[in-house]
Design an enzyme around this catalytic site. Structure first.
Site, PDB file in Angstrom:
ATOM      1  N   GLU A  44       1.282  -1.081   0.228  1.00 43.77           N
ATOM      2  CA  GLU A  44      -0.138  -0.230  -0.156  1.00 43.77           C
ATOM      3  C   GLU A  44       0.827   1.696   0.081  1.00 43.77           C
ATOM      4  OE1 GLU A  44      -3.927   1.513   2.423  1.00 43.77           O
ATOM      5  OE2 GLU A  44      -2.826  -0.175   3.541  1.00 43.77           O
ATOM      6  N   LYS A 113      -9.300   3.468  -2.531  1.00 41.80           N
ATOM      7  CA  LYS A 113      -9.969   2.378  -2.161  1.00 41.80           C
ATOM      8  C   LYS A 113     -10.423   2.513  -0.942  1.00 41.80           C
ATOM      9  CE  LYS A 113      -7.469   0.991   2.453  1.00 41.80           C
ATOM     10  NZ  LYS A 113      -6.521   1.455   3.994  1.00 41.80           N
ATOM     11  N   CYS A 147      -5.903  -3.356   1.600  1.00 37.64           N
ATOM     12  CA  CYS A 147      -5.579  -3.460   2.790  1.00 37.64           C
ATOM     13  C   CYS A 147      -6.902  -3.778   3.951  1.00 37.64           C
ATOM     14  CB  CYS A 147      -5.061  -1.760   3.369  1.00 37.64           C
ATOM     15  SG  CYS A 147      -4.318  -2.216   4.748  1.00 37.64           S
TER      16      CYS A 147
END
Length: 265
Positions: A44, A113, A147
């Site tokens: 990330e 994200k 994530c």
């Protein structure tokens, strides 16, 4: 269809220095390609670093910015696809994003994200709104998450229903949550019948201590490649034939009864 050899770069690079991180990525891409990998997956926000505070906004760039051009150049030079995280600027908004660039240097997919973790991310980023982003590489259907996204079973199941074979999940998993890498990710791979490449940062950045433990989990719930706590480049095979066999033996997707699940939404 032959297996897709996939390399996982567990590293925090050089936080705050995109140029140095491109050098780290270039070296890793060369090693991975020499070992027969067709895909390299990075953590990330690898391009800039994770815990860099307001520098996130200073280093953010558009999807076709200089970082993307540098990655495209090394993809073309080494003949390998690269998936990397970076802060994406779009107008006034900054997204925690990831991009997959193919071996020929073309952009295959980009993802923002959707589930932001904690005050740090919520302060600096805007959440994305597209749940399922997919592309193909060497006949393998690839999906993208980042994530915290993978910790929501709905996200992974949405990818499974859309036909994702390999889910790429760059992460910045920190203490005290190593069980996510050790247990949750392999279970997600099994319950949704796919491969998951989960690639973490290492060491300490600001207030965060990252756990490492990157892995490539298979649809049978076993881990095909696992890193330790330090900087590593590990590799594993994504085997479409085995995936088809596993889906036939574990028919969770066909045995679902969606009519019973209305309360979930």
């Amino acid at each position: 269809m032959p297996p897709l050899r996939t390399a996982l770069l567990q590293s925090s690079g050089r936080p705050g220095s995109p140029d140095e991180n491109i050098k780290v990525l270039d070296e890793a891409a060369g090693r991975a390609a020499a070992a027969g990998a067709r895909l390299l997956v990075c953590p990330e926000l690898f391009l800039t670093g994770y815990a860099i505070g307001e520098a996130v906004t200073e280093l953010a760039e558009p999807a076709d910015g200089p970082g993307a051009q540098a990655v495209a150049d090394l993809c073309l030079r080494h003949g390998i696809a690269v998936h990397y995280g970076y802060p994406e600027r779009a107008g006034e908004a900054v997204f925690n994003a990831a991009q997959l660039i193919g071996p020929d240097g073309t952009t295959l997919a980009g993802y923002r994200k959707t589930h932001l973790f904690g005050c740090f991310e919520q302060q600096w980023f805007t959440p994305g709104e597209q749940a399922v982003v997919q592309t193909e590489l060497d006949g393998v259907r690839i999906g993208l998450l980042i994530c915290y996204d993978v910790e929501f079973p709905e996200n992974v199941r949405a990818h499974a229903l859309a036909g994702t074979d390999l889910l790429l999940v760059p992460t910045a998993l920190m203490h005290p949550f190593p069980f996510v890498a050790e247990s949750l990710v392999p279970v997600r791979a099994f319950e949704s019948q796919m491969y998951i490449a989960y690639v973490n940062r290492i060491g300490v950045e600001g207030e965060f201590a990252f756990t490492g433990l990157s892995c490539l989990a298979g649809p049978d719930g076993t881990v095909r490649a696992r890193a330790g706590r330090g900087e590593e480049l590990v590799m594993g095979e994504v085997d479409p034939a085995f995936l088809n066999e596993s889906r036939a033996a574990n028919p969770y997707l066909t045995d679902r009864r969606p009519g019973l699940y209305g309360s979930l939404v």
